[in-house]
Structure formats: C-alpha cells, structure tokens
Motif scaffolding. Structure first.
Motif, PDB file in Angstrom:
ATOM      1  N   PHE A  14      51.934  97.813  18.961  1.00 59.67           N
ATOM      2  CA  PHE A  14      50.563  97.982  19.434  1.00 59.67           C
ATOM      3  C   PHE A  14      50.446  99.241  20.295  1.00 59.67           C
ATOM      4  O   PHE A  14      49.486 100.004  20.174  1.00 59.67           O
ATOM      5  N   VAL A  15      51.421  99.478  21.168  1.00 56.83           N
ATOM      6  CA  VAL A  15      51.418 100.690  21.993  1.00 56.83           C
ATOM      7  C   VAL A  15      51.446 101.923  21.100  1.00 56.83           C
ATOM      8  O   VAL A  15      50.762 102.927  21.381  1.00 56.83           O
ATOM      9  N   ALA A  16      52.181 101.845  20.003  1.00 58.93           N
ATOM     10  CA  ALA A  16      52.284 102.980  19.085  1.00 58.93           C
ATOM     11  C   ALA A  16      51.053 103.126  18.201  1.00 58.93           C
ATOM     12  O   ALA A  16      50.905 104.136  17.503  1.00 58.93           O
ATOM     13  N   GLY A  17      50.159 102.114  18.220  1.00 55.96           N
ATOM     14  CA  GLY A  17      48.941 102.185  17.418  1.00 55.96           C
ATOM     15  C   GLY A  17      49.150 101.836  15.965  1.00 55.96           C
ATOM     16  O   GLY A  17      48.343 102.206  15.099  1.00 55.96           O
ATOM     17  N   ARG A  18      50.223 101.099  15.664  1.00 60.33           N
ATOM     18  CA  ARG A  18      50.521 100.767  14.276  1.00 60.33           C
ATOM     19  C   ARG A  18      49.880  99.472  13.810  1.00 60.33           C
ATOM     20  O   ARG A  18      49.820  99.209  12.604  1.00 60.33           O
ATOM     21  N   ILE A  19      49.422  98.635  14.732  1.00 54.67           N
ATOM     22  CA  ILE A  19      48.817  97.367  14.338  1.00 54.67           C
ATOM     23  C   ILE A  19      47.496  97.154  15.066  1.00 54.67           C
ATOM     24  O   ILE A  19      47.262  97.696  16.146  1.00 54.67           O
ATOM     25  N   LYS A  20      46.646  96.370  14.448  1.00 54.98           N
ATOM     26  CA  LYS A  20      45.385  95.950  15.044  1.00 54.98           C
ATOM     27  C   LYS A  20      45.494  94.486  15.426  1.00 54.98           C
ATOM     28  O   LYS A  20      46.251  93.723  14.832  1.00 54.98           O
ATOM     29  N   SER A  21      44.736  94.097  16.423  1.00 56.36           N
ATOM     30  CA  SER A  21      44.835  92.720  16.910  1.00 56.36           C
ATOM     31  C   SER A  21      44.441  91.702  15.850  1.00 56.36           C
ATOM     32  O   SER A  21      44.928  90.568  15.844  1.00 56.36           O
ATOM     33  N   ASP A  22      43.554  92.100  14.939  1.00 58.17           N
ATOM     34  CA  ASP A  22      43.102  91.138  13.928  1.00 58.17           C
ATOM     35  C   ASP A  22      44.078  91.019  12.759  1.00 58.17           C
ATOM     36  O   ASP A  22      43.855  90.259  11.818  1.00 58.17           O
ATOM     37  N   GLU A  23      45.169  91.781  12.826  1.00 56.24           N
ATOM     38  CA  GLU A  23      46.159  91.723  11.762  1.00 56.24           C
ATOM     39  C   GLU A  23      47.239  90.680  12.012  1.00 56.24           C
ATOM     40  O   GLU A  23      48.082  90.444  11.153  1.00 56.24           O
ATOM     41  N   LEU A  24      47.257  90.067  13.188  1.00 56.57           N
ATOM     42  CA  LEU A  24      48.307  89.095  13.493  1.00 56.57           C
ATOM     43  C   LEU A  24      47.793  88.056  14.480  1.00 56.57           C
ATOM     44  O   LEU A  24      46.760  88.233  15.130  1.00 56.57           O
ATOM     45  N   ASN A  25      48.537  86.983  14.548  1.00 52.99           N
ATOM     46  CA  ASN A  25      48.156  85.873  15.429  1.00 52.99           C
ATOM     47  C   ASN A  25      48.941  85.979  16.728  1.00 52.99           C
ATOM     48  O   ASN A  25      49.959  85.309  16.927  1.00 52.99           O
ATOM     49  N   ASP A  26      48.489  86.853  17.629  1.00 56.44           N
ATOM     50  CA  ASP A  26      49.143  87.064  18.907  1.00 56.44           C
ATOM     51  C   ASP A  26      48.051  87.227  19.964  1.00 56.44           C
ATOM     52  O   ASP A  26      47.392  88.270  20.041  1.00 56.44           O
ATOM     53  N   SER A  27      47.860  86.210  20.773  1.00 55.05           N
ATOM     54  CA  SER A  27      46.760  86.220  21.740  1.00 55.05           C
ATOM     55  C   SER A  27      46.893  87.351  22.764  1.00 55.05           C
ATOM     56  O   SER A  27      45.892  87.915  23.214  1.00 55.05           O
ATOM     57  N   THR A  85      59.055 102.920  21.016  1.00 56.20           N
ATOM     58  CA  THR A  85      58.122 102.366  20.029  1.00 56.20           C
ATOM     59  C   THR A  85      58.474 102.782  18.607  1.00 56.20           C
ATOM     60  O   THR A  85      57.963 102.198  17.653  1.00 56.20           O
ATOM     61  N   GLU A  86      59.366 103.757  18.462  1.00 57.83           N
ATOM     62  CA  GLU A  86      59.705 104.273  17.138  1.00 57.83           C
ATOM     63  C   GLU A  86      61.062 103.784  16.643  1.00 57.83           C
ATOM     64  O   GLU A  86      61.652 104.386  15.745  1.00 57.83           O
ATOM     65  N   GLY A  87      61.571 102.711  17.221  1.00 56.54           N
ATOM     66  CA  GLY A  87      62.862 102.185  16.801  1.00 56.54           C
ATOM     67  C   GLY A  87      62.849 101.676  15.372  1.00 56.54           C
ATOM     68  O   GLY A  87      61.806 101.306  14.829  1.00 56.54           O
ATOM     69  N   THR A  88      64.033 101.629  14.779  1.00 53.28           N
ATOM     70  CA  THR A  88      64.164 101.164  13.388  1.00 53.28           C
ATOM     71  C   THR A  88      65.067  99.939  13.276  1.00 53.28           C
ATOM     72  O   THR A  88      65.122  99.309  12.219  1.00 53.28           O
ATOM     73  N   MET A  89      65.763  99.602  14.338  1.00 52.09           N
ATOM     74  CA  MET A  89      66.671  98.451  14.304  1.00 52.09           C
ATOM     75  C   MET A  89      65.921  97.145  14.563  1.00 52.09           C
ATOM     76  O   MET A  89      64.833  97.136  15.151  1.00 52.09           O
ATOM     77  N   ASN A  90      66.541  96.060  14.148  1.00 51.96           N
ATOM     78  CA  ASN A  90      66.010  94.728  14.443  1.00 51.96           C
ATOM     79  C   ASN A  90      66.708  94.222  15.699  1.00 51.96           C
ATOM     80  O   ASN A  90      67.544  93.317  15.659  1.00 51.96           O
ATOM     81  N   ASP A  91      66.372  94.818  16.847  1.00 51.25           N
ATOM     82  CA  ASP A  91      67.139  94.571  18.068  1.00 51.25           C
ATOM     83  C   ASP A  91      66.310  94.014  19.225  1.00 51.25           C
ATOM     84  O   ASP A  91      66.803  93.926  20.343  1.00 51.25           O
ATOM     85  N   VAL A  92      65.063  93.631  18.981  1.00 51.47           N
ATOM     86  CA  VAL A  92      64.230  93.043  20.031  1.00 51.47           C
ATOM     87  C   VAL A  92      63.535  91.801  19.475  1.00 51.47           C
ATOM     88  O   VAL A  92      63.515  91.568  18.259  1.00 51.47           O
ATOM     89  N   THR A  93      62.970  91.021  20.375  1.00 48.01           N
ATOM     90  CA  THR A  93      62.262  89.816  19.941  1.00 48.01           C
ATOM     91  C   THR A  93      61.001  90.205  19.171  1.00 48.01           C
ATOM     92  O   THR A  93      60.445  91.296  19.360  1.00 48.01           O
ATOM     93  N   PRO A  94      60.496  89.314  18.325  1.00 49.69           N
ATOM     94  CA  PRO A  94      59.249  89.606  17.599  1.00 49.69           C
ATOM     95  C   PRO A  94      58.086  89.889  18.554  1.00 49.69           C
ATOM     96  O   PRO A  94      57.224  90.724  18.253  1.00 49.69           O
TER      97      PRO A  94
END
Length: 322
Positions: free
Chosen positions: A194-207, A177-186
């Motif tokens: 989300f697992v790392a607790g860096r984003i909230k569900s209301d901050e993005l459009n991802d059901s 969860t702490e990676g810095t590369m652009n090496d996975v899909t969005p």
C-alpha cells in the motif's frame, strides 16, 4: 519537494503545487505524519512491523518531534516518535536514497536514548540497566541493500563470535517496499504494498488498509493540512532561492579568495625559483672568483718559495691576501 521554476507563472506554480498535494501518498513524510498521529492507525502499523511488542501500552505518537542533546546543538526531527512501556520508537518514511542513510540510525538512537535517559531513567535512579530499548525503523520505497528482502534488522553482536549478542537494546530496521522475498507476514506485506501504491483498499479484505486509504482521501479535503503543506512548499522554495544566491555569493567570494591565495602561492613559487636561479648564478660567479684567487695564491706561494720577494710576487700575481 521544490516546486519553484523561474520560467513559470504564479498560476502555473499554484497548479503544480495543487497537483502535488492531490498526488501525496503515505510514502510522503508530511501525509505519513498526519495519518499516523491517529493512535489506532499507529498502533496497527507498529504491530505489523514489531509484533513482539505490546502495542496496547502504546503512548500517543508525537509526529515531527524535534529532539536536541543541547540547547545550541542542531536537533533531529523524527517523523513518528512514540513509546511502549520501556521501549522508545522512531518510525521514518524514506523516499530518497541518501548516501548517509545507513549512518542516520546511529544518531537517532543516541538522541532518543539520551532523551529517555534525561526524562525517565538516570535522572532518578542512575541505573543504566533501566535504559529503554530503542527502535529506529525506516520504511523505504527502495531496496537500500539490494538483496531483495522486505526487512533488514540490525543489532550489535561480537565480531569474533556472532553467537554472542551485545543486547544493548538498540535495534535498527530497514523496511523495503520493493522486496521480492517471501520474508514478512501477509499483514506487513500488504502494508508495504500500500505504501508503494501497488494495491487499492477495495482490492483486498484488510480493514487497516481500507482505513488508511479513506484517511488519505479525507486528507486531500482537509483545508488546514493543505494550507500547512502549501506553506511548507513556499518556505522550501524561498530557502532554496536564498541558498542558491548565498551559494553564488559564497562561490564568488571563494573564487576571489582562491585567486588571491593562488596568486600569492604562485608568486612565492616564482620568487623561490628566481631566487634559486639567482643563487646558483651568484654561487657559480663566487666559485669562479674564489678559484681564481686560489690560483693566484698558489702561484704566489711557489714564487716566494723560489726566492722572489713577497712584494714582487704579489705584484706579479695580483694576489694581496697576505
């Protein structure tokens, strides 16, 4: 997980446990297993991690499943165990950076592979080629290898020619969860964030992320799950205290045993040293005595050679070895 502190009151311990329950996230294995037992959520998670697999054939997940190779052998508990067609998957969430973590997948592959072998394959056909592919995935909240990647995928290949893959069907994946590369899909990136607790569900459009967030909030009001978690904490604390007391007693016994062993060792060492010293002293004394006797014999022989009678020579030298 341990909450017990000897200087806390029961009320304070209960408050700490409640705070811990309310602060649980998807990175905690208890909540992870509860949430991902939902077929739809588990299917979407696996699709984001392993998009090449046909998740439409995903079988119901078995959370906290314990597998054993034999009746009296210690089992291995798997966070999320499931199957897709001819593939078997184990998904683990990992918050602690354990020293043996890189070796655990090997044991997991053996266990889930043997389980599949006993249930489905060799039991009926005896063909190793029909063994399923095994995937062991660790979702880590730390970078185990320190290279900044979000995903580290391992499988076997030839050491002398890395273009030759063994293709034994065993794959190990460490997500970070702490990676810095652009090496996975969005999609996978959002899940890891989300697992790392860096984003909230209301901050993005991802059901998917929104649903995960909702389920976690609902879980905090689930009295059955809360009771299970509290019992788990209690069992852990009791086990910790018992283990600590057993450790103390074992330590005392080991100390007594080591003391006796060291005493015997030191005693034997001192005995050997004293024996060697006494032996050297006795040897020197015996050597001097033998030297004196040899000198008497030499004088005796010279006297008798010069014409003195044996009796007189013996009386003169004191040598009576004849």
């Amino acid at each position: 997980m341990r909450m017990f502190e000897e200087n806390l009151t029961l009320e304070q311990i209960e408050q700490q446990r409640e705070q811990k329950w309310q602060s649980l996230t998807l990175a905690d294995d208890f909540l992870f297993c509860k949430i991902m037992s939902d077929p739809k959520l588990c299917k979407e998670m696996i699709h984001r991690i392993l998009p090449a697999l046909d998740v439409e054939k995903l079988e119901p997940a078995e959370p906290q499943k314990t597998l054993k190779l034999a009746l009296h052998v210690r089992g291995i508990r798997l966070d999320i165990y499931t199957k897709i067609a001819r593939s078997v998957l184990d998904i683990e969430v990992q918050k602690r950076k354990l020293s043996d973590l890189v070796r655990r997948p090997r044991a997991y592959h053996i266990v889930i592979g043997m389980d599949a072998m006993n249930v489905n394959t060799l039991k009926t056909s005896g063909r190793y080629g029909e063994l399923p592919e095994t995937y062991v995935v660790f979702i880590c909240t730390f970078d185990l290898f320190g290279k900044g990647r979000h995903v580290y995928t391992f499988h076997n290949y030839c050491e002398e020619d890395k273009e030759i893959e063994l293709k034994d069907g065993a794959y190990t994946i460490f997500l970070n969860t702490e990676g810095t590369m652009n090496d996975v899909t969005p999609e996978l990136q959002r899940f890891l964030d989300f697992v790392a607790g860096r984003i909230k569900s209301d901050e993005l459009n991802d059901s998917f992320i929104k649903t995960l967030d909702e389920r976690i909030n609902e879980a905090k009001d689930n009295t059955k799950w809360r009771r299970e978690y509290m019992l788990l904490l209690n069992e852990f604390d009791v086990g910790f205290l018992e283990g600590r007391e057993e450790g103390r007693e074992e330590g005392r016994e080991e100390g007594r045993t080591e003391g006796r062993t060291e005493g015997r060792t030191e005693g034997r060492a001192e005995g050997r040293a004293e024996g060697r010293a006494e032996g050297r002293a006795e040897g020197r004394a015996e050597g001097r005595a033998e030297g004196r006797e040899e000198e008497k014999r030499s004088i005796y022989e010279r006297l008798t050679a010069s014409g003195m009678s044996p009796h007189e020579a013996a009386s003169f030298t004191g040598w009576n070895g004849f």
